[in-house]
Design a protein around this motif. Structure first.
Motif, mmCIF file in Angstrom:
data_model
loop_
_atom_site.group_PDB
_atom_site.id
_atom_site.type_symbol
_atom_site.label_atom_id
_atom_site.label_comp_id
_atom_site.label_asym_id
_atom_site.label_seq_id
_atom_site.Cartn_x
_atom_site.Cartn_y
_atom_site.Cartn_z
ATOM 1 N N ARG A 125 6.447 7.349 -2.841
ATOM 2 C CA ARG A 125 5.204 7.950 -3.618
ATOM 3 C C ARG A 125 4.776 7.311 -4.856
ATOM 4 N N HIS A 126 3.684 6.609 -4.939
ATOM 5 C CA HIS A 126 3.226 6.120 -6.161
ATOM 6 C C HIS A 126 1.693 6.002 -6.409
ATOM 7 N N ALA A 127 1.286 6.170 -7.617
ATOM 8 C CA ALA A 127 -0.298 5.937 -7.789
ATOM 9 C C ALA A 127 -1.197 6.643 -6.681
ATOM 10 N N GLU A 171 3.165 0.421 -2.950
ATOM 11 C CA GLU A 171 1.682 -0.228 -3.400
ATOM 12 C C GLU A 171 1.402 0.304 -4.987
ATOM 13 N N LEU A 172 1.116 -0.795 -5.690
ATOM 14 C CA LEU A 172 0.647 -0.271 -7.166
ATOM 15 C C LEU A 172 -0.898 0.142 -7.353
ATOM 16 N N ALA A 173 -1.048 0.603 -8.399
ATOM 17 C CA ALA A 173 -2.523 1.121 -8.690
ATOM 18 C C ALA A 173 -3.518 0.187 -8.382
ATOM 19 N N ASP A 174 -3.335 -1.136 -8.931
ATOM 20 C CA ASP A 174 -4.255 -2.045 -8.460
ATOM 21 C C ASP A 174 -4.389 -2.617 -6.937
ATOM 22 N N GLY A 175 -3.779 -2.046 -6.166
ATOM 23 C CA GLY A 175 -3.605 -2.524 -4.725
ATOM 24 C C GLY A 175 -2.632 -3.503 -4.375
ATOM 25 N N GLU A 176 -1.918 -3.952 -5.290
ATOM 26 C CA GLU A 176 -0.788 -4.947 -5.024
ATOM 27 C C GLU A 176 0.125 -4.222 -4.115
ATOM 28 N N ALA A 215 8.669 2.822 -13.201
ATOM 29 C CA ALA A 215 8.938 3.473 -14.462
ATOM 30 C C ALA A 215 7.416 3.441 -15.461
ATOM 31 N N GLN A 216 7.606 3.736 -16.544
ATOM 32 C CA GLN A 216 6.121 4.095 -17.255
ATOM 33 C C GLN A 216 5.674 2.617 -17.245
ATOM 34 N N ASN A 217 4.381 2.423 -17.348
ATOM 35 C CA ASN A 217 3.558 1.274 -17.274
ATOM 36 C C ASN A 217 3.609 0.226 -16.198
ATOM 37 N N GLU A 218 4.130 1.263 -15.061
ATOM 38 C CA GLU A 218 4.206 0.532 -13.758
ATOM 39 C C GLU A 218 5.035 -0.554 -13.622
#
Length: 399
Positions: A125-127, A171-176, A215-218
């Motif tokens: 689970r992320h973003a 998946e990261l917040a920007d869609g990567e 971690a913090q700051n993705e």
């Protein structure tokens, strides 16, 4: 409990979950012909179940009230099954031999949502998204867990690895999308895809890649047999272990800390290594620190607290609370009796699951489950169950 766990969960403070495990799970299938496999125990009305927990046992699942620990339903489900938070306030993902199935833990019944495939593996689970990696096919499914409430499979992103392997994706917040690289015989590193699944970059200097944490700051890290591989701001950075073989296979992260917690093993020939050291990976300074606990632990021992503190359930029976910045062991919270990790990874052992400022610890030897306040170290409540439990998880939203 003196305060509602659900109300605390909605504050959006850092959430910690049981860590991804060492090997791919074998699953189980319903013992009934009904795919929803209603439990054999009488159920408490769904509205009365707060912040449900889900524990596995040999032959099924227990659903428990997160405050009272009262057993509210037993669901028959044969085989070895695994459980992870689905990412919302109601659902848990259950890994079975047919694939990932979605359990409405609040409603105390399986939904019709299933991601079929052999060897369902890591759940991440992320973003605001949930990622499923099916080891038998190499398929990655990404979805918004808010869509689970419809009872139908949410629309989402899919990606299939070049070759099937025991992997993980996030998946990261920007869609990567970061996804591991490997085959059934050898795992080498990770690649990153853009929103259209086009490769952006890769790094194959991470032998035996396993597990992930953010971690913090993705800053996202995956473990290697010689350190960790960190992806942040569009580039990979390798942080080497101090030993030639220094395996970090399981990690736990916190959104409010740049430091990740990992395990640490140094004997590639061991049938089962019982390490006493854990790793703290500083994703800002790209440095790795080892902390000796003076006791061993297992892959179900790692979690994070509400202030980012690193938590490790030791075989001495205590939760070791580690300052993630200094590496100092701040305190030891008694939880269960002394125990030893079994040779077979599928065998039950005490398990740590943390939600906000409450640690839930299973004690399969006594068929017990405890809720412990991390701040005071006080046991809030305990319960004895009909059977010894193995995996332990629950609903967790807002991560």
């Amino acid at each position: 409990m003196t305060k509602s766990i659900r109300s605390r969960a909605l504050t959006g403070t850092a959430l910690a979950v049981a860590v991804s495990t060492v090997l791919t799970a074998c699953g189980g299938e319903d013992s009934s012909s009904d795919a929803k496999a209603e439990g054999t125990a009488s159920a408490t009305p769904a509205a009365a179940v707060k912040d449900p927990l889900v524990a596995t046992f040999d032959g099924g699942l227990y659903i428990l009230d997160g405050e009272s620990l009262k057993l509210t339903r037993t669901i028959a489900l044969s085989g070895f099954n695994r459980v992870n938070p689905a990412g919302d306030e109601d659902h848990v993902v259950v890994s079975t031999d047919t694939g990932f199935r979605v359990l409405d833990a609040t409603g105390q019944t399986f939904t019709d949502i299933e991601y079929k495939g052999a060897k369902p593996g890591h759940v991440v689970r992320h973003a605001g998204k949930t990622m499923l990696f099916t080891d038998g096919t190499g398929e990655v499914n990404v979805f918004d867990p808010a869509g689970l409430s419809s009872g139908k499979k949410p629309e989402g992103r899919t990606y299939t690895s070049a070759e099937a392997h025991h992997g993980v994706a996030i998946e990261l917040a920007d869609g990567e999308l970061l996804s591991t690289l490997g085959t059934e015989e050898k795992r080498t590193g990770a690649l990153v895809l853009d929103g259209n699944n086009k490769e952006i970059t890769r790094n194959e200097k991470c032998p035996g890649v396993h597990g992930e944490a953010a971690a913090q700051n993705e800053a996202v890290a995956v473990g290697c047999e010689n350190g960790v591989l960190i992806y942040q701001d569009g580039k990979f950075t390798k942080v080497d272990a101090p030993d030639d073989y220094g395996r970090i296979g399981n990690q736990a992260g916190s959104d409010i800390s740049p430091v990740l917690l990992g395990d640490y093993k140094t004997d590639p020939e061991a049938e089962l290594e019982r390490p006493t050291r854990v790793s703290l990976i500083d994703t800002e300074n790209k440095k790795l620190r080892l902390v000796d606990l003076g006791t061993s632990y297992s892959f179900r021992s790692l979690a994070r607290g509400p202030k980012g503190e690193a938590l490790v359930l030791g075989t001495d029976g205590a939760i070791h609370v580690i300052d993630q910045n200094s590496g100092e062991i701040e305190k030891k919270i008694p939880a269960v009796g002394k125990w030893q990790e079994p040779l077979d990874w599928q065998q039950a052992r005490p398990t740590l699951f943390v939600r906000d400022d409450t640690a839930y610890v299973s004690d399969p030897g006594k068929k017990a489950l405890h809720a412990i306040d991390l701040e005071t170290g006080r046991k809030l409540t305990s319960v004895t169950l009909p059977e010894s439990t193995n995996e332990l998880s629950g609903v967790v939203a807002g991560h």
